[in-house]
Design a protein around this motif. Structure first.
Motif, PDB file in Angstrom:
ATOM      1  N   ALA A  28       0.831  -1.209   0.000  1.00  0.00           N
ATOM      2  CA  ALA A  28       0.000   0.000   0.000  1.00  0.00           C
ATOM      3  C   ALA A  28       0.861   1.252   0.000  1.00  0.00           C
ATOM      4  N   SER A  29       1.941   1.242   0.765  1.00  0.00           N
ATOM      5  CA  SER A  29       2.844   2.385   0.828  1.00  0.00           C
ATOM      6  C   SER A  29       3.462   2.670  -0.541  1.00  0.00           C
ATOM      7  N   GLU A  30       3.896   1.625  -1.221  1.00  0.00           N
ATOM      8  CA  GLU A  30       4.500   1.780  -2.548  1.00  0.00           C
ATOM      9  C   GLU A  30       3.483   2.329  -3.552  1.00  0.00           C
ATOM     10  N   ILE A  31       2.274   1.816  -3.518  1.00  0.00           N
ATOM     11  CA  ILE A  31       1.225   2.295  -4.423  1.00  0.00           C
ATOM     12  C   ILE A  31       0.900   3.752  -4.120  1.00  0.00           C
ATOM     13  N   ALA A  32       0.810   4.091  -2.841  1.00  0.00           N
ATOM     14  CA  ALA A  32       0.515   5.477  -2.451  1.00  0.00           C
ATOM     15  C   ALA A  32       1.594   6.425  -2.949  1.00  0.00           C
ATOM     16  N   GLU A  33       2.849   6.034  -2.828  1.00  0.00           N
ATOM     17  CA  GLU A  33       3.955   6.885  -3.297  1.00  0.00           C
ATOM     18  C   GLU A  33       3.764   7.272  -4.753  1.00  0.00           C
ATOM     19  N   GLY A  34       3.440   6.298  -5.580  1.00  0.00           N
ATOM     20  CA  GLY A  34       3.239   6.580  -6.998  1.00  0.00           C
ATOM     21  C   GLY A  34       2.009   7.424  -7.257  1.00  0.00           C
ATOM     22  N   THR A  35       0.940   7.129  -6.572  1.00  0.00           N
ATOM     23  CA  THR A  35      -0.322   7.843  -6.772  1.00  0.00           C
ATOM     24  C   THR A  35      -0.237   9.286  -6.306  1.00  0.00           C
ATOM     25  N   LEU A  36       0.543   9.539  -5.254  1.00  0.00           N
ATOM     26  CA  LEU A  36       0.668  10.899  -4.711  1.00  0.00           C
ATOM     27  C   LEU A  36       1.269  11.883  -5.713  1.00  0.00           C
ATOM     28  N   GLN A  37       1.888  11.379  -6.756  1.00  0.00           N
ATOM     29  CA  GLN A  37       2.426  12.259  -7.789  1.00  0.00           C
ATOM     30  C   GLN A  37       1.307  12.962  -8.551  1.00  0.00           C
ATOM     31  N   GLU A  38       0.103  12.364  -8.518  1.00  0.00           N
ATOM     32  CA  GLU A  38      -1.015  12.881  -9.301  1.00  0.00           C
ATOM     33  C   GLU A  38      -2.193  13.362  -8.472  1.00  0.00           C
ATOM     34  N   LYS A  39      -2.406  12.768  -7.284  1.00  0.00           N
ATOM     35  CA  LYS A  39      -3.593  13.116  -6.511  1.00  0.00           C
ATOM     36  C   LYS A  39      -3.434  12.699  -5.054  1.00  0.00           C
TER      37      LYS A  39
END
Length: 154
Positions: A28-39
């Motif tokens: 979840a942390s890894e997915i959040a890191e990537g997603t935070l670049q956009e939203k």
């Protein structure tokens, strides 16, 4: 597949269950890191939950040291929101969901001390705490957004 894995590990001994949730937190942390670049990212049942529910384990010492702390491999969230509810409403909501209760959730029904230990562990993460006992979902959403705005997090 995620629900099947969770169901499987929720039936396993505490050590295996915690290992599963720790790994899930890393994913979840890894997915959040990537997603935070956009939203923005909102997650349910992240690291504070893993640590808090570990207080119910017979040998919870391994997780006690993590109360209020994040392992370096996990992204620390900008905010933690703890939605609380009185026991009567909690039980009613759990039954209404129609999902099978985990052993841990059944223990919460039977032992008030477990519930108090979990809340104490959650609170060590300094959450924004909102009592949802007699609120509709939209009211809870608005109260949460108000708290995040007043903390200048949103």
């Amino acid at each position: 597949m995620g629900a099947e894995l969770r169901s499987h590990f929720d039936k396993r001994p505490a050590e295996q269950r915690r290992a599963y949730y720790r790994a899930a937190n890393l994913v979840a942390s890894e997915i959040a890191e990537g997603t935070l670049q956009e939203k923005h990212v909102v997650m349910d049942r992240y690291w504070p939950s893993t640590v808090a529910f570990a207080t119910m384990d017979v040998d919870s010492n391994g997780y006690r040291k993590w109360q209020g702390l994040y392992p370096p491999e996990l992204r620390k969230p900008d905010a933690v929101v703890l939605l609380t509810v009185d026991e009567e409403n909690r039980s009613k909501r759990m039954r209404k969901r129609g999902e099978p209760a985990t052993t841990e959730e059944q223990s919460l029904d039977e032992h008030l001390a477990h519930r108090n230990n979990i809340l104490c562990a959650y609170r060590k993460f300094n959450p924004i705490e909102i009592d949802t006992s007699n609120r509709k979902p939209g009211d809870v959403r608005e109260a949460t957004l108000d708290e995040l705005r007043s903390a200048r997090l949103f």
